[in-house]
Motif scaffolding. Sequence first.
Motif, short mmCIF file in Angstrom:
data_model
loop_
_atom_site.label_atom_id
_atom_site.label_comp_id
_atom_site.label_asym_id
_atom_site.label_seq_id
_atom_site.Cartn_x
_atom_site.Cartn_y
_atom_site.Cartn_z
N LYS A 20 40.33 38.89 53.99
CA LYS A 20 38.96 38.45 53.73
C LYS A 20 38.05 39.65 53.48
CE LYS A 20 35.34 35.53 55.66
NZ LYS A 20 34.93 34.70 56.79
N LYS A 21 38.22 40.70 54.26
CA LYS A 21 37.41 41.91 54.10
C LYS A 21 37.68 42.57 52.75
CE LYS A 21 36.23 46.16 56.55
NZ LYS A 21 36.49 46.98 57.74
N GLU A 22 38.95 42.62 52.34
CA GLU A 22 39.30 43.21 51.05
C GLU A 22 38.71 42.39 49.90
OE1 GLU A 22 43.54 43.46 51.17
OE2 GLU A 22 43.53 45.30 52.33
N ASP A 23 38.78 41.06 50.02
CA ASP A 23 38.21 40.19 48.99
C ASP A 23 36.71 40.40 48.87
OD1 ASP A 23 40.71 39.18 48.45
OD2 ASP A 23 40.41 37.33 49.61
N LYS A 24 36.05 40.52 50.01
CA LYS A 24 34.61 40.73 50.02
C LYS A 24 34.26 42.07 49.37
CE LYS A 24 30.66 40.64 53.13
NZ LYS A 24 30.22 40.52 54.53
N GLN A 25 35.03 43.10 49.69
CA GLN A 25 34.79 44.42 49.11
C GLN A 25 35.02 44.38 47.61
OE1 GLN A 25 33.55 47.05 50.71
NE2 GLN A 25 33.49 48.18 48.81
N LYS A 26 36.05 43.65 47.18
CA LYS A 26 36.34 43.52 45.75
C LYS A 26 35.19 42.83 45.03
CE LYS A 26 39.78 41.68 42.59
NZ LYS A 26 41.02 40.89 42.47
N ARG A 27 34.65 41.77 45.62
CA ARG A 27 33.51 41.07 45.01
C ARG A 27 32.30 41.98 44.93
NH1 ARG A 27 34.84 36.77 48.52
NH2 ARG A 27 33.03 37.32 49.76
N LYS A 28 32.07 42.78 45.96
CA LYS A 28 30.93 43.70 45.95
C LYS A 28 31.07 44.72 44.83
CE LYS A 28 29.13 43.78 50.63
NZ LYS A 28 28.82 44.63 51.77
N THR A 29 32.27 45.28 44.66
CA THR A 29 32.47 46.28 43.62
C THR A 29 32.34 45.65 42.24
OG1 THR A 29 34.87 46.01 43.72
CG2 THR A 29 33.90 47.81 45.01
N GLU A 30 32.80 44.41 42.07
CA GLU A 30 32.65 43.72 40.79
C GLU A 30 31.18 43.45 40.50
OE1 GLU A 30 35.05 40.26 41.11
OE2 GLU A 30 36.92 41.35 40.76
N ASN A 31 30.44 43.04 41.51
CA ASN A 31 29.02 42.75 41.33
C ASN A 31 28.23 44.03 41.07
OD1 ASN A 31 29.40 40.04 41.66
ND2 ASN A 31 28.88 40.04 43.83
N SER A 32 28.58 45.11 41.71
CA SER A 32 27.85 46.35 41.52
C SER A 32 28.15 46.97 40.15
CB SER A 32 28.17 47.36 42.62
OG SER A 32 29.52 47.77 42.53
N SER A 33 29.30 46.66 39.58
CA SER A 33 29.64 47.21 38.27
C SER A 33 28.90 46.48 37.15
CB SER A 33 31.15 47.14 38.02
OG SER A 33 31.56 45.79 37.96
N THR A 34 28.40 45.27 37.41
CA THR A 34 27.68 44.51 36.39
C THR A 34 26.31 44.05 36.88
OG1 THR A 34 28.76 42.49 37.10
CG2 THR A 34 29.79 43.68 35.28
N PRO A 35 25.50 44.94 37.46
CA PRO A 35 24.19 44.49 37.94
C PRO A 35 23.22 44.20 36.79
CG PRO A 35 24.39 46.84 38.22
CD PRO A 35 25.74 46.33 37.76
N SER A 36 23.39 44.88 35.66
CA SER A 36 22.47 44.67 34.55
C SER A 36 22.62 43.26 33.98
CB SER A 36 22.69 45.70 33.45
OG SER A 36 24.03 45.63 32.97
N GLU A 37 23.84 42.74 33.94
CA GLU A 37 24.05 41.39 33.45
C GLU A 37 23.37 40.38 34.36
OE1 GLU A 37 28.19 40.76 33.00
OE2 GLU A 37 28.46 42.36 31.56
N ALA A 38 23.53 40.53 35.65
CA ALA A 38 22.92 39.61 36.60
C ALA A 38 21.39 39.74 36.55
CB ALA A 38 23.42 39.90 38.01
N ALA A 39 20.89 40.95 36.40
CA ALA A 39 19.45 41.17 36.35
C ALA A 39 18.87 40.57 35.07
CB ALA A 39 19.14 42.66 36.42
N ASP A 40 19.58 40.69 33.96
CA ASP A 40 19.09 40.13 32.70
C ASP A 40 18.97 38.61 32.78
OD1 ASP A 40 18.96 42.62 31.61
OD2 ASP A 40 20.87 42.49 30.54
#
Length: 58
Positions: A20-40
């Motif tokens: 669960k911790k690894e999955d959460k970390q993976k989601r965080k890294t995926e989200n941090s790599s595409t913050p501009s898309e989410a912000a747009d």
Amino acid sequence: MAKTNYAFEKRQRDLQKKKKKEDKQKRKTENSSTPSEAADVEQPEGDLPQTDAGQSST
């Protein structure tokens, strides 16, 4: 009657927590790599009505 294997149960819980911790970390890294898309996506919805209302008031 069979005895409960507490060590096995603890190991399984620990493995689940680790996964669960690894999955959460993976989601965080995926989200941090595409913050501009989410912000747009979020900014136009919130900014346009505020900008239009501010311009028409002035």
